[in-house]
Motif scaffolding. Sequence first.
Motif, short mmCIF file in Angstrom:
data_model
loop_
_atom_site.label_atom_id
_atom_site.label_comp_id
_atom_site.label_asym_id
_atom_site.label_seq_id
_atom_site.Cartn_x
_atom_site.Cartn_y
_atom_site.Cartn_z
N ASP A 117 0.84 -1.19 0.00
CA ASP A 117 0.00 0.00 0.00
C ASP A 117 0.89 1.24 0.00
O ASP A 117 1.07 1.90 1.02
N ASP A 118 1.45 1.56 -1.15
CA ASP A 118 2.25 2.78 -1.24
C ASP A 118 1.89 3.50 -2.53
O ASP A 118 1.06 3.05 -3.31
N PHE A 119 2.51 4.66 -2.75
CA PHE A 119 2.13 5.49 -3.87
C PHE A 119 3.28 5.64 -4.86
O PHE A 119 3.47 6.70 -5.43
N THR A 120 4.05 4.61 -5.05
CA THR A 120 5.11 4.67 -6.04
C THR A 120 4.49 4.68 -7.43
O THR A 120 3.38 4.19 -7.66
N LEU A 121 5.22 5.27 -8.38
CA LEU A 121 4.72 5.32 -9.75
C LEU A 121 4.56 3.93 -10.33
O LEU A 121 3.65 3.67 -11.12
N LYS A 122 5.44 3.01 -9.93
CA LYS A 122 5.34 1.63 -10.41
C LYS A 122 4.02 1.00 -9.97
O LYS A 122 3.33 0.35 -10.77
N ASN A 123 3.67 1.18 -8.70
CA ASN A 123 2.42 0.62 -8.21
C ASN A 123 1.22 1.33 -8.82
O ASN A 123 0.17 0.72 -9.05
N TYR A 124 1.37 2.62 -9.08
CA TYR A 124 0.27 3.36 -9.72
C TYR A 124 -0.01 2.79 -11.10
O TYR A 124 -1.16 2.58 -11.49
N GLU A 125 1.05 2.52 -11.86
CA GLU A 125 0.87 1.95 -13.20
C GLU A 125 0.23 0.57 -13.10
O GLU A 125 -0.62 0.20 -13.93
N ARG A 126 0.63 -0.18 -12.09
CA ARG A 126 0.05 -1.51 -11.92
C ARG A 126 -1.45 -1.42 -11.63
O ARG A 126 -2.24 -2.22 -12.13
N CYS A 127 -1.85 -0.44 -10.84
CA CYS A 127 -3.28 -0.25 -10.54
C CYS A 127 -4.07 0.04 -11.81
O CYS A 127 -5.18 -0.49 -12.00
N ILE A 128 -3.51 0.89 -12.67
CA ILE A 128 -4.19 1.21 -13.93
C ILE A 128 -4.32 -0.05 -14.78
O ILE A 128 -5.39 -0.36 -15.32
N PHE A 129 -3.22 -0.80 -14.89
CA PHE A 129 -3.22 -2.02 -15.71
C PHE A 129 -4.26 -3.02 -15.21
O PHE A 129 -5.02 -3.59 -15.99
N GLU A 130 -4.29 -3.24 -13.88
CA GLU A 130 -5.22 -4.20 -13.31
C GLU A 130 -6.66 -3.75 -13.49
O GLU A 130 -7.57 -4.56 -13.73
N SER A 131 -6.91 -2.45 -13.40
CA SER A 131 -8.27 -1.92 -13.57
C SER A 131 -8.76 -2.13 -15.00
O SER A 131 -9.91 -2.52 -15.23
N ILE A 132 -7.87 -1.86 -15.96
CA ILE A 132 -8.24 -2.08 -17.37
C ILE A 132 -8.50 -3.56 -17.63
O ILE A 132 -9.45 -3.93 -18.34
N LYS A 133 -7.67 -4.42 -17.04
CA LYS A 133 -7.84 -5.87 -17.22
C LYS A 133 -9.18 -6.35 -16.69
O LYS A 133 -9.76 -7.31 -17.20
N LYS A 170 4.72 12.98 -14.58
CA LYS A 170 5.09 11.56 -14.70
C LYS A 170 3.84 10.67 -14.66
O LYS A 170 3.74 9.69 -15.41
N MET A 171 2.89 11.01 -13.77
CA MET A 171 1.66 10.22 -13.69
C MET A 171 0.85 10.35 -14.98
O MET A 171 0.28 9.37 -15.47
N SER A 172 0.82 11.55 -15.54
CA SER A 172 0.07 11.76 -16.79
C SER A 172 0.69 10.97 -17.93
O SER A 172 -0.02 10.47 -18.82
N GLU A 173 2.00 10.84 -17.93
CA GLU A 173 2.69 10.07 -18.98
C GLU A 173 2.39 8.58 -18.84
O GLU A 173 2.22 7.87 -19.85
N ILE A 174 2.32 8.10 -17.60
CA ILE A 174 1.95 6.70 -17.37
C ILE A 174 0.53 6.46 -17.88
O ILE A 174 0.26 5.47 -18.58
N GLU A 175 -0.38 7.34 -17.54
CA GLU A 175 -1.78 7.20 -17.98
C GLU A 175 -1.88 7.23 -19.50
O GLU A 175 -2.68 6.49 -20.09
N ASN A 176 -1.08 8.07 -20.12
CA ASN A 176 -1.14 8.21 -21.57
C ASN A 176 -0.75 6.91 -22.28
O ASN A 176 -1.24 6.61 -23.37
#
Length: 246
Positions: A6-22, A58-64
């Motif tokens: 449960d942290d807010f690293t960019l890596k974990n943020y990208e993983r959350c997006i990926f899992e949500s889309i899946k 950086k977060m916007s680039e991950i989302e993009n």
Amino acid sequence: MQNQEDDFTLKNYERCIFESIKKGYTFSTIRDFYNKENLSKIIVKRHDVDTQIDVALKMSEIENKYNVKSTYFFRLHSKGYNFFTLENIRKVKKISKMGHEIGLHYESDFFILNKKDILESIDAEVALMEHYLEEDIVSICPHEPTRTKSFFIEGLKKWDLYNQIWQAGAMFLSINSVGVMGDERTYENCVALRAVQSTDGMTADWVDLPYAFLQKISNEIINNVKGVNRVVYDISSKPPATIEWE
């Protein structure tokens, strides 16, 4: 995602997006959400950029990378960054050009302490952002007043109510109301308190807080926060009302 820390690293943020889309979720900005016909499994994404524009970029680039669009709320009175430097304007424009929405996070406390009209001040800040960014600003929300929020949240903890609540906050409303202080009439601001219970954020019920607690918090806010003469408690469920005030 049960094993994810449960942290807010960019890596974990990208993983959350990926899992949500899946799992079949789609994403929307606040502006675009109201034009959606099918509201099933939509996540409305917003970011409150309180201190660091670099992280927001950086977060916007991950989302993009995943064609995800979000609403980014920027403050014009942040202690963490100067919105109007050339470098920061370029970064915000870069976020916008990726298809993300830019919104204003206005400071009610700043307006009140400097005896400025809130609506006129918001209009002026929107005009400034539109001038520098060369785009329309349609999503506007208050940055939570720190002192008002602290009375409410700390009070919930002291009364052992905090763990019963999914989300809570205090909002300065952009209206004034007539009141009485001593022998004089006042024309000052109203604060709305909000506390809800939810499991997924898609639906929510307001929390039936004790009257004695609400009375105490109301008195503390009015007696200690300059420019406030009225406190109300929001008893609207979702739907039809959203959890946060926009």
